[in-house]
Design a protein around this motif. Structure first.
Motif, PDB file in Angstrom:
ATOM      1  N   SER A 188       0.653  -1.156  -0.001  1.00  0.00           N
ATOM      2  CA  SER A 188      -0.246  -0.321  -0.252  1.00  0.00           C
ATOM      3  C   SER A 188       1.129   1.901   0.157  1.00  0.00           C
ATOM      4  N   VAL A 189       1.783   0.881   0.476  1.00  0.00           N
ATOM      5  CA  VAL A 189       2.850   1.857   0.885  1.00  0.00           C
ATOM      6  C   VAL A 189       3.493   2.842  -1.050  1.00  0.00           C
ATOM      7  N   ILE A 190       3.632   1.742  -1.474  1.00  0.00           N
ATOM      8  CA  ILE A 190       4.356   2.082  -2.603  1.00  0.00           C
ATOM      9  C   ILE A 190       3.806   1.304  -4.147  1.00  0.00           C
ATOM     10  N   GLN A 191       2.280   1.332  -3.372  1.00  0.00           N
ATOM     11  CA  GLN A 191       1.656   1.698  -5.040  1.00  0.00           C
ATOM     12  C   GLN A 191       0.927   3.083  -5.333  1.00  0.00           C
ATOM     13  N   LEU A 192       1.737   3.385  -6.523  1.00  0.00           N
ATOM     14  CA  LEU A 192       0.638   4.615  -7.137  1.00  0.00           C
ATOM     15  C   LEU A 192      -1.249   4.927  -6.785  1.00  0.00           C
ATOM     16  N   PRO A 193      -1.100   6.571  -6.837  1.00  0.00           N
ATOM     17  CA  PRO A 193      -2.737   6.432  -7.014  1.00  0.00           C
ATOM     18  C   PRO A 193      -3.124   6.106  -8.218  1.00  0.00           C
ATOM     19  N   GLU A 194      -4.404   5.302  -8.112  1.00  0.00           N
ATOM     20  CA  GLU A 194      -5.046   5.348  -9.426  1.00  0.00           C
ATOM     21  C   GLU A 194      -5.470   6.346  -9.662  1.00  0.00           C
ATOM     22  N   ALA A 195      -4.913   7.665  -9.717  1.00  0.00           N
ATOM     23  CA  ALA A 195      -5.445   8.894 -10.536  1.00  0.00           C
ATOM     24  C   ALA A 195      -3.900   8.624 -11.356  1.00  0.00           C
ATOM     25  N   LEU A 196      -3.053   8.684 -10.673  1.00  0.00           N
ATOM     26  CA  LEU A 196      -1.860   8.166 -11.883  1.00  0.00           C
ATOM     27  C   LEU A 196      -1.215   7.218 -12.652  1.00  0.00           C
ATOM     28  N   LEU A 197      -2.378   6.338 -12.867  1.00  0.00           N
ATOM     29  CA  LEU A 197      -2.286   4.922 -13.878  1.00  0.00           C
ATOM     30  C   LEU A 197      -2.946   5.599 -15.005  1.00  0.00           C
ATOM     31  N   PRO A 198      -2.519   6.201 -15.813  1.00  0.00           N
ATOM     32  CA  PRO A 198      -3.270   6.282 -16.906  1.00  0.00           C
ATOM     33  C   PRO A 198      -3.860   4.803 -17.610  1.00  0.00           C
ATOM     34  N   PRO A 199      -4.810   4.952 -18.808  1.00  0.00           N
ATOM     35  CA  PRO A 199      -5.791   3.628 -19.327  1.00  0.00           C
ATOM     36  C   PRO A 199      -4.047   2.536 -20.131  1.00  0.00           C
ATOM     37  N   GLY A 200      -4.499   1.095 -19.548  1.00  0.00           N
ATOM     38  CA  GLY A 200      -4.331   0.486 -20.244  1.00  0.00           C
ATOM     39  C   GLY A 200      -2.385   0.121 -18.611  1.00  0.00           C
ATOM     40  N   GLU A 201      -2.436   1.085 -18.212  1.00  0.00           N
ATOM     41  CA  GLU A 201      -0.724   0.548 -16.854  1.00  0.00           C
ATOM     42  C   GLU A 201      -1.844  -0.005 -16.266  1.00  0.00           C
ATOM     43  N   TYR A 202      -0.452  -0.460 -15.214  1.00  0.00           N
ATOM     44  CA  TYR A 202      -0.689  -1.536 -14.486  1.00  0.00           C
ATOM     45  C   TYR A 202       0.222  -1.295 -13.219  1.00  0.00           C
ATOM     46  N   HIS A 203      -0.265  -1.330 -11.818  1.00  0.00           N
ATOM     47  CA  HIS A 203       0.372  -1.813 -10.670  1.00  0.00           C
ATOM     48  C   HIS A 203       1.627  -3.067 -10.840  1.00  0.00           C
ATOM     49  N   LEU A 204       2.861  -2.742  -9.473  1.00  0.00           N
ATOM     50  CA  LEU A 204       3.323  -3.513 -10.177  1.00  0.00           C
ATOM     51  C   LEU A 204       3.108  -5.028  -9.004  1.00  0.00           C
ATOM     52  N   SER A 205       3.170  -6.569 -10.009  1.00  0.00           N
ATOM     53  CA  SER A 205       3.110  -6.946  -9.225  1.00  0.00           C
ATOM     54  C   SER A 205       4.713  -7.887  -8.472  1.00  0.00           C
ATOM     55  N   GLU A 206       4.540  -7.552  -7.358  1.00  0.00           N
ATOM     56  CA  GLU A 206       5.651  -7.996  -6.348  1.00  0.00           C
ATOM     57  C   GLU A 206       5.466  -9.421  -6.793  1.00  0.00           C
ATOM     58  N   HIS A 207       4.649 -10.286  -7.135  1.00  0.00           N
ATOM     59  CA  HIS A 207       4.785 -11.672  -7.165  1.00  0.00           C
ATOM     60  C   HIS A 207       5.488 -12.168  -8.894  1.00  0.00           C
TER      61      HIS A 207
END
Length: 257
Positions: A13-32
């Motif tokens: 939760s600390v390292i995830q970007l706010p959803e407003a910063l993610l443009p369409p088609g981009e995604y969060h990092l998968s730590e897996h």
């Protein structure tokens, strides 16, 4: 040194970007998608002292690094930067060198968000300077302005894996660079009779400027790098520290074992 690091919901939760910063088609990092983290020593070629560590990802055995990073969105790579920033805190001494590609450094909104963190003692490496020639003058100007945001947040800026044909162009950009790194392949192609000499490079005057040779694997290469005018070195001659990730879903803080 080898060990383990746990990744939990609180850290994510600390390292995830706010959803407003993610443009369409981009995604969060998968730590897996990551197996761990390693820290490669950066050594002063004159004193032999370790002055810091480059923080890098350890990928699964079946994954190639070039493919992995090419498939990541700018948003996920910004989150990887934050993950390494948080996990490396207190694990190593001296400077911490973290990579960011041009596609992150060209995004003002991402850079402003990353620069809300304390970046004192951090060196941001421009990971892929080979992509700079694809940028227009206006885009290069914007990237330079974004680099100033990192400087104001306390970070220093290096250009990583710089090839000879890019040296002149990069040093003429008037960016706030504190260092240049020559790739393993480029360094190992040099010898004592090489025309290249780091001391003849057109580097900024005033203050300390790092000229780093990567790929130093033998004492002979250590001496060659110093002879050619490099100030610092990296390579297998100095073993890296490595930590493997253990995903833990809990409210506990990240633990180092």
């Amino acid at each position: 040194m080898n060990g383990f690091l746990s990744i939990n919901d609180k850290l994510i939760s600390v390292i995830q970007l706010p959803e407003a910063l993610l443009p369409p088609g981009e995604y969060h990092l998968s730590e897996h998608s990551l197996a761990g983290m390693k820290a490669e020593p950066v050594v002063d070629l004159h004193s032999g002292a370790v002055i810091g560590y480059e923080i890098l990802s350890v990928l699964p055995l079946d994954g190639g690094s070039e493919v992995f990073f090419s498939e990541q969105s700018a948003s996920s790579l910004a989150e990887l930067f934050l993950l390494q920033l948080h996990l490396s805190h207190g694990l190593v001494s001296g400077r911490r060198l973290l990579n960011l590609p041009v596609r992150v450094l060209s995004r003002p909104e991402l850079c402003r968000f990353l620069c809300t963190r304390n970046l004192n003692g951090i060196t941001v490496e421009i990971q892929d300077p080979e992509n700079l020639p694809t940028l227009s003058p206006a885009q290069l100007d914007l990237l330079g302005q974004n680099l100033l945001l990192f400087r104001h947040a306390g970070a220093e800026i290096f250009a990583d894996d710089v090839s000879p044909d890019l040296l002149l162009r990069i040093t003429q950009l008037s960016w706030p660079l504190s260092g240049i790194k020559i790739s393993r392949e480029q360094f190992q192609s040099l010898d004592s009779n090489a025309d290249f000499c780091a001391t003849n490079m057109d580097t900024p005057s005033g203050g300390e400027f790092f000229l780093v040779a990567e790929g130093i694997e033998t004492h002979e290469q250590f001496l060659l790098a110093a002879l050619l005018g490099f100030t610092h070195g990296q390579g297998w001659l100095w073993p890296a520290n490595c930590w493997l990730f253990i995903p833990v879903r809990s409210r506990d803080m990240v633990n180092v074992f």
